[in-house]
Design an enzyme around this catalytic site. Structure first.
Site, short mmCIF file in Angstrom:
data_model
loop_
_atom_site.label_atom_id
_atom_site.label_comp_id
_atom_site.label_asym_id
_atom_site.label_seq_id
_atom_site.Cartn_x
_atom_site.Cartn_y
_atom_site.Cartn_z
N GLU A 105 0.82 -1.22 0.00
CA GLU A 105 0.00 0.00 0.00
C GLU A 105 0.85 1.27 0.00
O GLU A 105 0.49 2.26 -0.64
CB GLU A 105 -0.92 -0.02 1.23
N ASP A 106 1.99 1.24 0.71
CA ASP A 106 2.74 2.48 0.93
C ASP A 106 4.10 2.54 0.25
O ASP A 106 4.82 3.53 0.39
CB ASP A 106 2.95 2.69 2.44
#
Length: 748
Positions: A105-106
């Protein structure tokens, strides 16, 4: 934030040892990971820890330079999540997922890269907890709904997904103070509505309790502070009472040779608040504020301990619950009772075995197993049977608002245990009705239901079922459910089946109405309808995105757009000729009018010539989220999004329409409040003064004793003028601060 490294850079020299990488590492990360390795080695002796080290090295590189809102290294969060999972004694896959849960996600890592280095299980779990942040959604609500839907689907395949997600949410809640106030409220509300109930349904009592108390702290900090102050002010006295009660219980059990260990505690702040809200009482009237837990060695001694306590102290009627004989759906087992103890002090008692206690605290995390060759085999499939059912019911819901609303109902604690005439147990949510019971038996039984007998007596279909009720459903061939049932049914299964039947009949009506509407408007505008071919109408339907003519007629019948818009496309010259001949005035702007005939402009996207009005059931005020519902012949009804009637009305997505407040006015909105208070001199004077100081005006006020209670209670009803939602919230908060006010609620 620095540019994340690529996984390929790491795979050139992957570490397989159990040591921490030699690259410079902040001491806190070094210490956290070493402590995690120590925990893993204690709980999984002899198991290879190298995947944990590899996961740590990857996360260390990928999150390098990233910081949390608090200023600490971002990797602290994944490591703390892994620690929470380690405390649950979950397996190595879970811990690796905890460390890696944010890398996709990051950072620049892909799921395929995670799969290549850590295998299918870890990749599936990481994917399951990854939010859909990189896709475009119409609204935050839609993003939230789809992320939750994705998580639920992943949970069905592998329950470890939700264990990681709950650990992630728990650590985020513990560190929520670093975020801005608006994000604190939004995340805390989502926690109370989604994640704490999921923990409850999985039997994870410890996680649920902490999530609820942390969520309460941020959603209503004033109430949280007041309850904490009340607890602290009596802590010394209560601790003395708890010590006395514990000693007395130990003596009684020792006398009967019942082996046990005793735990004593105070009721949790969120649990106290729920009781105050539900019963409209003050904290002094909470009789189970004190509680003891008896943990013994066998089921036989559980019942023996219950008998011993009831033999010496008077039990409080209605407070005895046997969750050993009939466990809760989340497999929770315990005996509950409340008794009048030493000095007339009431307290609650829970009695269970050590195994029951372990399951009550950790739930599914206490006994899920992954067997060799059967990696997804659960120790008890019943633990997630509700989840499979839930996903099936929610699968067809395309509207994000409806999905989230019904999900919150489905996650509500199931506490009503009812029986068929043959003795089969049917577990339903609180406030369930015979309609829910009928659909729980079978869809056909629900559709044909015309009445019900409860314990041998005929009851209305809106009757609220209670524990122990024996329900017999009366059916009639050819019968179909009505719209009214949507306001009665509580379960998703019942509501979805009712909607399916109604949608079919309503659509047929809408097609008929739309077809007649189009022909009638054609005659009015002078369009030679007989010369319009089916192919022409189908072509216009396709322009609107409808594959069939019936879809176009249905949209017209629902009022999605006007027949005139269709006819302009079919016969533009004839419609324009009619317009020139009649020379109509410009259409009036879309407005709604309140009871005082003040114009309050609301914008309705895509419609300029339809009547719009505020629904009386919820009376939305400026600042509240609103939604439009197209009614046949009455225009667009505007409801508050959280109106209890919204989901009953929005069974047909075609009728939902986007509406919004478009400008600020000096107009005020009439809002009715009910306050539950102590009946004492001066409270009305204090209340009116507080309302005045908040800039509001009292249009009407009525106070009377609460005849249903004998504790000196009063009910105060007020009709106030407020400018918007924010002013209303300030008024309510100020009233709650008045000494003697037990609760305040808005009445529609």
């Amino acid at each position: 934030m620095s540019q994340p490294a690529k996984l390929s850079d790491l795979s050139k020299n992957p570490s397989t040892s159990g040591t921490i990488p030699s690259a410079p590492v902040e001491p806190v990360l070094d210490q956290l990971f070493q402590a995690l390795l120590d925990k893993f080695e204690r709980t999984h002796p002899g198991e290879d820890s190298s995947p944990l080290t590899a996961a740590y090295q990857l996360a260390l590189r990928m999150h390098a330079g990233q910081k949390r809102q608090s200023g600490e290294p971002y990797l602290v969060h994944p490591l703390e999540v892994a620690h929470i999972l380690a405390d649950m004694t979950t397996d190595r896959t879970c811990l690796v997922t905890g460390i890696l849960h944010d890398v996709v996600e990051d950072t620049g890592v892909t799921i395929e890269e995670v799969r290549k280095q850590f295998g299918d299980d870890v990749a599936a779990c990481v994917d399951g907890v990854t939010k859909l942040a990189k896709l475009k959604f119409y609204s935050r609500e839609e993003r939230q709904a789809e992320s939750v839907r994705k998580m639920l689907l992943a949970m069905v395949k592998d329950i470890r997904v939700v264990l990681v997600k709950l650990a992630d949410r728990l650590h985020n809640m513990r560190t929520l103070g670093a975020l801005p106030r608006d994000r604190q409220e939004r995340i805390a509300q989502e926690t109370l509505e989604i994640y704490a109930p999921i923990a409850h349904r999985l039997g994870m009592g410890k996680v649920r309790a902490e999530l609820e108390d942390l969520g309460f702290q941020y959603t209503d900090p004033q109430a949280f502070g007041e309850i904490l102050d009340a607890i602290e002010s009596k802590r010394k006295a209560n601790q003395g009472l708890l010590d006395e009660i514990r000693s007395a219980v130990e003596v009684k059990l020792r006398r009967e040779d019942i082996p046990a260990r005793i735990e004593a505690r105070l009721k949790r702040p969120y649990s106290i608040w729920q009781k105050l809200k539900r019963q409209k009482i003050s904290i002094d009237q909470v009789y189970d504020l004190l509680a003891v837990r008896i943990i013994t060695d066998s089921v036989k001694n559980c019942y023996a301990a219950l008998g011993t306590l009831h033999g010496d102290w008077h039990p409080i009627p209605g407070r005895i619950k046997d969750f050993i004989a009939i466990p809760r759906p989340n497999l929770y087992q315990s005996l509950h009772t409340s008794v009048i103890g030493p000095g007339g002090q009431p307290f609650e008692v829970q009695i269970r075995t050590e195994e029951m206690h372990r399951i009550a605290e950790d739930g599914i995390a206490a006994h899920w197993k992954y067997k060799e060759g059967h990696k997804h085999a659960m120790a008890d499939e019943q633990q997630i049977a509700w989840l499979r059912q839930l996903v099936e019911w929610q699968r067809e819901m395309h509207d994000p608002g409806e999905f989230m609303s019904t999900l919150k109902v489905d996650l509500y604690p199931e506490e009503v245990y009812t029986f068929t005439p043959k003795g089969k147990v049917i577990v339903l949510p609180r406030e369930a009705t015979p309609i829910d019971f009928a659909y729980a038996i079978h869809t056909e039984v629900g559709n044909l239901c015309v009445g019900a007998k409860v314990n041998g007596r005929i009851v209305p279909l809106k009757y609220t079922l209670k524990n122990g009720d024996v329900v017999d459903i009366l059916t009639q061939s050819g019968h179909l459910p009505s719209k009214d049932w949507l306001s009665i049914a509580k379960t998703s299964k019942a509501r979805n089946k009712i909607k399916a039947v109604i949608n079919t009949t309503e659509r047929a009506k809408a097609v008929e109405i739309g077809e007649k509407y189009l022909e009638k408007e054609a005659r009015r505008l002078g369009v030679q309808w007989k010369k319009v071919t089916r192919e022409q109408v189908l072509s216009v339907a396709n322009e609107y995105g409808f594959p069939k003519m019936e879809d176009l007629h249905a949209a017209l019948g629902y009022g999605k757009f006007s027949a005139r818009q269709v006819l302009i496309k079919l016969a533009p010259e004839q419609v324009e000729a009619y317009d020139r001949a009649s020379a109509p005035a410009e259409p009036a702007p879309t407005v709604i009018r309140d009871d005082d005939n003040k114009d309050l402009v609301i914008k309705v996207k895509g419609i300029d010539d339809v009547m719009v009005y505020r629904a009386k059931c919820c009376n939305p005020i400026r600042g509240e989220q609103i939604v439009g519902y197209i009614t046949r012949g009455k225009g667009v009804a505007v409801h508050a999004v959280n109106c209890t009637n919204v989901q009953n009305l929005m069974y047909e997505v075609e009728r939902k329409i986007v509406v919004e407040w478009v400008r600020t006015t000096d107009d005020t909105f009439a809002v009715r409040l009910t306050a539950y208070a102590d009946d004492r001199p001066g409270i009305l004077s204090h209340l009116t003064s507080v309302v005045f100081h908040e800039g509001s005006n009292i249009k009407a006020l009525e106070a009377q004793p609460d005849e249903q209670r004998a504790d000196g209670s009063a009910i105060i009803t007020m009709l106030l003028d407020v400018k918007d939602k924010k002013q209303l919230e300030r008024v309510v908060a100020a009233i709650r601060r008045i000494s003697g006010i037990r609760d305040v609620e808005r009445v529609n």
